[in-house]
Design a protein around this motif. Sequence first.
Motif, PDB file in Angstrom:
ATOM      1  N   THR A 166       0.263  -9.974   2.303  1.00 14.96           N
ATOM      2  CA  THR A 166       0.395  -8.888   1.324  1.00 14.96           C
ATOM      3  C   THR A 166      -0.782  -7.930   1.424  1.00 14.96           C
ATOM      4  OG1 THR A 166       1.688 -10.232  -0.226  1.00 14.96           O
ATOM      5  CG2 THR A 166       0.499  -8.358  -1.143  1.00 14.96           C
ATOM      6  N   GLN A 167      -1.997  -8.469   1.558  1.00 18.38           N
ATOM      7  CA  GLN A 167      -3.173  -7.615   1.637  1.00 18.38           C
ATOM      8  C   GLN A 167      -3.153  -6.744   2.890  1.00 18.38           C
ATOM      9  OE1 GLN A 167      -5.593  -6.987  -0.623  1.00 18.38           O
ATOM     10  NE2 GLN A 167      -4.271  -8.185  -1.990  1.00 18.38           N
ATOM     11  N   ALA A 168      -2.676  -7.298   4.013  1.00 22.41           N
ATOM     12  CA  ALA A 168      -2.594  -6.516   5.251  1.00 22.41           C
ATOM     13  C   ALA A 168      -1.577  -5.395   5.120  1.00 22.41           C
ATOM     14  CB  ALA A 168      -2.235  -7.430   6.419  1.00 22.41           C
ATOM     15  N   ALA A 169      -0.422  -5.697   4.493  1.00 23.78           N
ATOM     16  CA  ALA A 169       0.604  -4.672   4.304  1.00 23.78           C
ATOM     17  C   ALA A 169       0.108  -3.576   3.365  1.00 23.78           C
ATOM     18  CB  ALA A 169       1.874  -5.313   3.755  1.00 23.78           C
ATOM     19  N   LEU A 170      -0.570  -3.971   2.285  1.00 24.51           N
ATOM     20  CA  LEU A 170      -1.084  -2.998   1.333  1.00 24.51           C
ATOM     21  C   LEU A 170      -2.162  -2.127   1.989  1.00 24.51           C
ATOM     22  CD1 LEU A 170      -1.241  -1.818  -1.498  1.00 24.51           C
ATOM     23  CD2 LEU A 170      -2.781  -3.685  -2.131  1.00 24.51           C
ATOM     24  N   ALA A 171      -3.047  -2.741   2.778  1.00 24.60           N
ATOM     25  CA  ALA A 171      -4.100  -1.980   3.456  1.00 24.60           C
ATOM     26  C   ALA A 171      -3.500  -0.978   4.435  1.00 24.60           C
ATOM     27  CB  ALA A 171      -5.043  -2.938   4.181  1.00 24.60           C
ATOM     28  N   ALA A 172      -2.448  -1.386   5.147  1.00 24.00           N
ATOM     29  CA  ALA A 172      -1.799  -0.472   6.092  1.00 24.00           C
ATOM     30  C   ALA A 172      -1.146   0.695   5.363  1.00 24.00           C
ATOM     31  CB  ALA A 172      -0.768  -1.235   6.919  1.00 24.00           C
ATOM     32  N   PHE A 173      -0.526   0.394   4.208  1.00 25.44           N
ATOM     33  CA  PHE A 173       0.087   1.470   3.413  1.00 25.44           C
ATOM     34  C   PHE A 173      -0.974   2.457   2.933  1.00 25.44           C
ATOM     35  CE2 PHE A 173       0.809   2.966  -0.942  1.00 25.44           C
ATOM     36  CZ  PHE A 173       1.915   3.782  -0.738  1.00 25.44           C
ATOM     37  N   LEU A 174      -2.066   1.953   2.367  1.00 20.84           N
ATOM     38  CA  LEU A 174      -3.119   2.820   1.851  1.00 20.84           C
ATOM     39  C   LEU A 174      -3.723   3.664   2.971  1.00 20.84           C
ATOM     40  CD1 LEU A 174      -4.860   0.305  -0.577  1.00 20.84           C
ATOM     41  CD2 LEU A 174      -3.413   2.235  -1.233  1.00 20.84           C
ATOM     42  N   LYS A 175      -3.958   3.052   4.124  1.00 20.61           N
ATOM     43  CA  LYS A 175      -4.535   3.785   5.252  1.00 20.61           C
ATOM     44  C   LYS A 175      -3.601   4.889   5.717  1.00 20.61           C
ATOM     45  CE  LYS A 175      -6.441   3.163   9.907  1.00 20.61           C
ATOM     46  NZ  LYS A 175      -6.738   2.169  10.989  1.00 20.61           N
ATOM     47  N   SER A 176      -2.297   4.599   5.756  1.00 21.81           N
ATOM     48  CA  SER A 176      -1.336   5.605   6.225  1.00 21.81           C
ATOM     49  C   SER A 176      -1.265   6.809   5.301  1.00 21.81           C
ATOM     50  CB  SER A 176       0.055   4.977   6.360  1.00 21.81           C
ATOM     51  OG  SER A 176       0.626   4.714   5.080  1.00 21.81           O
ATOM     52  N   ARG A 177      -1.634   6.608   4.019  1.00 18.85           N
ATOM     53  CA  ARG A 177      -1.597   7.697   3.040  1.00 18.85           C
ATOM     54  C   ARG A 177      -2.986   8.280   2.774  1.00 18.85           C
ATOM     55  NH1 ARG A 177       2.805   6.075   4.099  1.00 18.85           N
ATOM     56  NH2 ARG A 177       4.734   6.454   2.967  1.00 18.85           N
ATOM     57  N   GLY A 178      -4.008   7.770   3.470  1.00 16.39           N
ATOM     58  CA  GLY A 178      -5.370   8.257   3.268  1.00 16.39           C
ATOM     59  C   GLY A 178      -5.910   7.937   1.896  1.00 16.39           C
ATOM     60  N   LEU A 179      -5.537   6.772   1.352  1.00 15.67           N
ATOM     61  CA  LEU A 179      -5.934   6.376   0.003  1.00 15.67           C
ATOM     62  C   LEU A 179      -6.986   5.272   0.068  1.00 15.67           C
ATOM     63  CD1 LEU A 179      -2.348   6.199  -1.566  1.00 15.67           C
ATOM     64  CD2 LEU A 179      -3.997   8.062  -1.805  1.00 15.67           C
ATOM     65  N   SER A 180      -7.871   5.264  -0.913  1.00 15.04           N
ATOM     66  CA  SER A 180      -8.887   4.226  -0.990  1.00 15.04           C
ATOM     67  C   SER A 180      -8.303   2.979  -1.632  1.00 15.04           C
ATOM     68  CB  SER A 180     -10.087   4.712  -1.812  1.00 15.04           C
ATOM     69  OG  SER A 180      -9.680   5.033  -3.135  1.00 15.04           O
ATOM     70  N   ALA A 181      -8.972   1.848  -1.426  1.00 16.95           N
ATOM     71  CA  ALA A 181      -8.454   0.559  -1.912  1.00 16.95           C
ATOM     72  C   ALA A 181      -8.358   0.512  -3.433  1.00 16.95           C
ATOM     73  CB  ALA A 181      -9.344  -0.574  -1.397  1.00 16.95           C
ATOM     74  N   ASP A 182      -9.271   1.204  -4.134  1.00 15.93           N
ATOM     75  CA  ASP A 182      -9.259   1.121  -5.594  1.00 15.93           C
ATOM     76  C   ASP A 182      -8.071   1.838  -6.217  1.00 15.93           C
ATOM     77  OD1 ASP A 182     -10.081   3.647  -4.952  1.00 15.93           O
ATOM     78  OD2 ASP A 182     -11.811   3.684  -6.303  1.00 15.93           O
ATOM     79  N   VAL A 183      -7.354   2.664  -5.439  1.00 20.15           N
ATOM     80  CA  VAL A 183      -6.162   3.349  -5.967  1.00 20.15           C
ATOM     81  C   VAL A 183      -5.105   2.338  -6.388  1.00 20.15           C
ATOM     82  CG1 VAL A 183      -4.245   4.883  -5.351  1.00 20.15           C
ATOM     83  CG2 VAL A 183      -6.570   5.466  -4.671  1.00 20.15           C
ATOM     84  N   ALA A 184      -5.073   1.174  -5.709  1.00 17.86           N
ATOM     85  CA  ALA A 184      -4.065   0.156  -6.015  1.00 17.86           C
ATOM     86  C   ALA A 184      -4.200  -0.382  -7.429  1.00 17.86           C
ATOM     87  CB  ALA A 184      -4.153  -0.984  -5.006  1.00 17.86           C
ATOM     88  N   GLN A 185      -5.357  -0.209  -8.052  1.00 17.61           N
ATOM     89  CA  GLN A 185      -5.560  -0.686  -9.422  1.00 17.61           C
ATOM     90  C   GLN A 185      -5.344   0.404 -10.469  1.00 17.61           C
ATOM     91  OE1 GLN A 185      -5.928  -3.916  -9.740  1.00 17.61           O
ATOM     92  NE2 GLN A 185      -5.950  -4.059  -7.494  1.00 17.61           N
ATOM     93  N   SER A 186      -5.030   1.605 -10.034  1.00 16.42           N
ATOM     94  CA  SER A 186      -4.878   2.710 -10.983  1.00 16.42           C
ATOM     95  C   SER A 186      -3.558   2.590 -11.745  1.00 16.42           C
ATOM     96  CB  SER A 186      -4.932   4.050 -10.248  1.00 16.42           C
ATOM     97  OG  SER A 186      -3.803   4.192  -9.403  1.00 16.42           O
ATOM     98  N   PRO A 187      -3.499   3.129 -12.968  1.00 21.74           N
ATOM     99  CA  PRO A 187      -2.285   3.014 -13.783  1.00 21.74           C
ATOM    100  C   PRO A 187      -1.073   3.696 -13.171  1.00 21.74           C
ATOM    101  CG  PRO A 187      -4.179   3.647 -15.133  1.00 21.74           C
ATOM    102  CD  PRO A 187      -4.618   3.754 -13.705  1.00 21.74           C
ATOM    103  N   ASN A 188      -1.299   4.736 -12.344  1.00 27.20           N
ATOM    104  CA  ASN A 188      -0.162   5.473 -11.787  1.00 27.20           C
ATOM    105  C   ASN A 188       0.144   5.079 -10.343  1.00 27.20           C
ATOM    106  OD1 ASN A 188      -2.385   6.558 -10.582  1.00 27.20           O
ATOM    107  ND2 ASN A 188      -1.797   8.703 -10.859  1.00 27.20           N
ATOM    108  N   PHE A 189      -0.289   3.871  -9.936  1.00 24.48           N
ATOM    109  CA  PHE A 189      -0.090   3.475  -8.544  1.00 24.48           C
ATOM    110  C   PHE A 189       1.387   3.339  -8.194  1.00 24.48           C
ATOM    111  CE2 PHE A 189      -0.248   0.122  -5.098  1.00 24.48           C
ATOM    112  CZ  PHE A 189      -0.661   1.006  -4.114  1.00 24.48           C
ATOM    113  N   PHE A 190       2.209   2.891  -9.135  1.00 23.38           N
ATOM    114  CA  PHE A 190       3.635   2.767  -8.834  1.00 23.38           C
ATOM    115  C   PHE A 190       4.274   4.138  -8.609  1.00 23.38           C
ATOM    116  CE2 PHE A 190       3.073  -1.540 -10.429  1.00 23.38           C
ATOM    117  CZ  PHE A 190       3.830  -2.253  -9.522  1.00 23.38           C
ATOM    118  N   THR A 191       3.805   5.152  -9.322  1.00 22.68           N
ATOM    119  CA  THR A 191       4.298   6.508  -9.063  1.00 22.68           C
ATOM    120  C   THR A 191       3.948   6.928  -7.642  1.00 22.68           C
ATOM    121  OG1 THR A 191       4.091   7.123 -11.388  1.00 22.68           O
ATOM    122  CG2 THR A 191       4.137   8.916  -9.782  1.00 22.68           C
TER     123      THR A 191
END
Length: 333
Positions: free
Chosen positions: A176-201
């Motif tokens: 799960t962590q590898a998939a999430l890291a790949a998603f964030l990298k592909s969108r140019g997002l930092s790791a802490d974005v995954a904890q933000s309230p609007n991450f599902f949006t």
Amino acid sequence: MNPILATLVAAALLLLASRRPASADLKLCNRMSYVIEAAIGIDDKSATATRGWFRIDPAMCRVVLQGTLTADRILLNAHALPVYGASPLPQNGSDTLCVAPNNFVVAAARQCRPGQTPAPFTQINPTKADDGNLVAYLAEDSEYDDDQARLAGIQRLLGIGGYDASPIDGVDGPKTQAALAAFLKSRGLSADVAQSPNFFTTMVEAVQAPSPTGLTWCNDTPHRVMAAFGTDDGKTVMSRGWYRIEPGKCLHPDVTGQPKRIFSFAEAVDADNRTIRFKDKPVNWGGDSQLCTRDSKFETGEQGECGNRGFATTGFAAVDLSSGGKTLRFALP
């Protein structure tokens, strides 16, 4: 049927019972792995009103009514966002009430007017929480707690977006962590974005954009498009639908495994789910590969004698994924 969907179709709302009149805010809490939209019905003697839509992310709660409530009954209709395909929530309530698109309030909800459609509602019995509010939970058979529901929701959207985070179980791990890291990298997002309230949006918007991998459907028409896909893994040919694609939106169907071939069919429909016609011909996008479908949501691994099993025979188009990804754009003739 996919085992996960089969479990979800059989899932019941986890509703904690209380017979006391409501005297505080009413909250709906989502402990499912889906972003849902909910509408409520208030039945008070001879008057029935509905209100919606309330979007609720996994592990989140939302106040849907404020102040003192003395209604005889509270009713609920809920569905998953179109990005997930057919809604996993059972839509078989005993009350039929009127709803409308977007944010709506219908004061007399048992007789639908133009622009309103009938929908099944189920009675709920919320309980009083520690904060004094009334609360009702939407849950799956998995009985996730809040943390598990949030992670399972992320895993599910990662899968739709083409990142393998299976199984969808709400349990963290290297995959799960590898998939999430790949998603964030592909969108140019930092790791802490995954904890933000609007991450599902952020995630929902991402999986509704064309992808360089897998199959993407994009609706360039002014109509709703309903789509289905088929897969051939060399042993079994599966067909599955339907996926709702709103005008101007894209969607990645949740194709799992590594099929040798993949097929696609889609059609434009009106507000009553009837096929749009142009010059007396149905507006659809398919091909010569004959697979089984039916009007309601379906998944079948048997493609012979469709009619004898309550299915229809539908022509699907073969999709070339040899380059790694394919975006099919649906446009009017």
